[in-house]
Design a protein around this motif. Sequence first.
Motif, PDB file in Angstrom:
ATOM      1  N   UNK A  61      23.330  18.289 -49.429  1.00 36.44           N
ATOM      2  CA  UNK A  61      22.850  18.591 -50.769  1.00 36.44           C
ATOM      3  C   UNK A  61      23.243  17.515 -51.790  1.00 36.44           C
ATOM      4  N   UNK A  62      22.344  17.307 -52.739  1.00 33.10           N
ATOM      5  CA  UNK A  62      22.602  16.409 -53.877  1.00 33.10           C
ATOM      6  C   UNK A  62      22.332  17.198 -55.155  1.00 33.10           C
ATOM      7  N   UNK A  63      22.870  16.701 -56.269  1.00 36.73           N
ATOM      8  CA  UNK A  63      22.543  17.302 -57.571  1.00 36.73           C
ATOM      9  C   UNK A  63      21.894  16.212 -58.412  1.00 36.73           C
ATOM     10  N   UNK A  64      20.674  16.474 -58.872  1.00 39.29           N
ATOM     11  CA  UNK A  64      19.975  15.494 -59.703  1.00 39.29           C
ATOM     12  C   UNK A  64      19.984  15.981 -61.141  1.00 39.29           C
ATOM     13  N   UNK A  65      20.149  15.036 -62.067  1.00 32.85           N
ATOM     14  CA  UNK A  65      20.234  15.395 -63.489  1.00 32.85           C
ATOM     15  C   UNK A  65      19.381  14.448 -64.331  1.00 32.85           C
ATOM     16  N   UNK A  66      18.771  15.013 -65.348  1.00 36.54           N
ATOM     17  CA  UNK A  66      18.141  14.178 -66.373  1.00 36.54           C
ATOM     18  C   UNK A  66      19.141  14.081 -67.515  1.00 36.54           C
ATOM     19  N   UNK A 116      18.196   1.920 -62.939  1.00 37.51           N
ATOM     20  CA  UNK A 116      18.655   0.608 -63.414  1.00 37.51           C
ATOM     21  C   UNK A 116      17.794  -0.015 -64.508  1.00 37.51           C
ATOM     22  N   UNK A 117      16.722   0.657 -64.929  1.00 40.94           N
ATOM     23  CA  UNK A 117      15.863   0.101 -65.987  1.00 40.94           C
ATOM     24  C   UNK A 117      15.005   1.243 -66.530  1.00 40.94           C
ATOM     25  N   UNK A 118      14.296   0.991 -67.622  1.00 47.80           N
ATOM     26  CA  UNK A 118      13.473   2.079 -68.171  1.00 47.80           C
ATOM     27  C   UNK A 118      12.308   2.409 -67.238  1.00 47.80           C
ATOM     28  N   UNK A 119      11.766   1.390 -66.533  1.00 49.85           N
ATOM     29  CA  UNK A 119      10.666   1.721 -65.614  1.00 49.85           C
ATOM     30  C   UNK A 119      11.186   2.522 -64.418  1.00 49.85           C
ATOM     31  N   UNK A 120      12.385   2.178 -63.901  1.00 48.17           N
ATOM     32  CA  UNK A 120      12.957   2.986 -62.812  1.00 48.17           C
ATOM     33  C   UNK A 120      13.264   4.393 -63.291  1.00 48.17           C
ATOM     34  N   UNK A 121      13.788   4.504 -64.507  1.00 51.20           N
ATOM     35  CA  UNK A 121      14.142   5.839 -65.029  1.00 51.20           C
ATOM     36  C   UNK A 121      12.898   6.722 -65.076  1.00 51.20           C
ATOM     37  N   UNK A 122      11.796   6.159 -65.535  1.00 55.37           N
ATOM     38  CA  UNK A 122      10.559   6.941 -65.629  1.00 55.37           C
ATOM     39  C   UNK A 122      10.093   7.372 -64.232  1.00 55.37           C
ATOM     40  N   UNK A 123      10.105   6.433 -63.315  1.00 51.05           N
ATOM     41  CA  UNK A 123       9.662   6.733 -61.944  1.00 51.05           C
ATOM     42  C   UNK A 123      10.592   7.755 -61.290  1.00 51.05           C
ATOM     43  N   UNK A 124      11.891   7.545 -61.434  1.00 47.73           N
ATOM     44  CA  UNK A 124      12.868   8.401 -60.748  1.00 47.73           C
ATOM     45  C   UNK A 124      12.928   9.803 -61.354  1.00 47.73           C
ATOM     46  N   UNK A 125      12.784   9.904 -62.683  1.00 47.45           N
ATOM     47  CA  UNK A 125      12.760  11.245 -63.309  1.00 47.45           C
ATOM     48  C   UNK A 125      11.515  11.996 -62.859  1.00 47.45           C
ATOM     49  N   UNK A 126      10.419  11.272 -62.798  1.00 50.71           N
ATOM     50  CA  UNK A 126       9.167  11.867 -62.333  1.00 50.71           C
ATOM     51  C   UNK A 126       9.261  12.330 -60.874  1.00 50.71           C
ATOM     52  N   UNK A 127      10.004  11.558 -60.091  1.00 52.00           N
ATOM     53  CA  UNK A 127      10.173  11.873 -58.672  1.00 52.00           C
ATOM     54  C   UNK A 127      10.826  13.250 -58.501  1.00 52.00           C
ATOM     55  N   UNK A 128      11.838  13.522 -59.292  1.00 50.88           N
ATOM     56  CA  UNK A 128      12.582  14.776 -59.109  1.00 50.88           C
ATOM     57  C   UNK A 128      12.185  15.897 -60.061  1.00 50.88           C
ATOM     58  N   UNK A 129      11.632  15.562 -61.228  1.00 50.26           N
ATOM     59  CA  UNK A 129      11.399  16.597 -62.235  1.00 50.26           C
ATOM     60  C   UNK A 129       9.941  16.689 -62.680  1.00 50.26           C
ATOM     61  N   UNK A 130       9.031  16.319 -61.781  1.00 48.79           N
ATOM     62  CA  UNK A 130       7.613  16.411 -62.162  1.00 48.79           C
ATOM     63  C   UNK A 130       7.252  17.891 -62.355  1.00 48.79           C
ATOM     64  N   UNK A 131       6.570  18.196 -63.464  1.00 53.03           N
ATOM     65  CA  UNK A 131       6.263  19.610 -63.738  1.00 53.03           C
ATOM     66  C   UNK A 131       5.064  20.092 -62.922  1.00 53.03           C
TER      67      UNK A 131
END
Length: 136
Positions: free
Chosen positions: A72-77, A121-136
């Motif tokens: 298990x992992x815990x992902x956070x925004x 590591x960057x704003x483009x990664x943050x957008x991609x990675x947040x979308x990966x785990x928290x897409x509505x």
Amino acid sequence: MSNTERTLSIIKPDAVERNLFEKITDILKKNNLKIEKNKKLQISKEEAAEFYKEHQSKPFYEKLCNYLSSGPIIVMELSGENAISRYREIMGATDPKKAGNNTIRNLYGVSIDKNSVHGSDSSSSAERELNFFFKN
Ligand code: CMP
């Protein structure tokens, strides 16, 4: 001028297994990083491979994907002023042996693989990675 950002944090299997969620989130809160969302889950090896695809040419890619999907992992925004770079400073260097005093990886990291946390590591990664785990 203010620059509020959002970034993705992952508490990796080694840190979840050692029940470090509260210790790590205390450090985030003390540094004015707000936890907007969080969830605990386990991902498949294929999902880990997609998440870390920027590393696919690296020699450690397979090991990395096996590891992130191993428990298990815990992902956070997280949100806050300059959250992307500030969270990376708070995490410390990728290799815990090189991480500065009192950074999360210095305090809790076990090895370069089991380094307890991940951060975009960057704003483009943050957008991609947040979308990966928290897409509505
Ligand atoms: P993370 O910030 O999650 O991004 C990629 C991960 O690959 C990194 O943390 C490390 O845990 C892992 N890794 C394993 N070996 C290496 C290496 N030699 N250099 C960089 N990252 C590595």
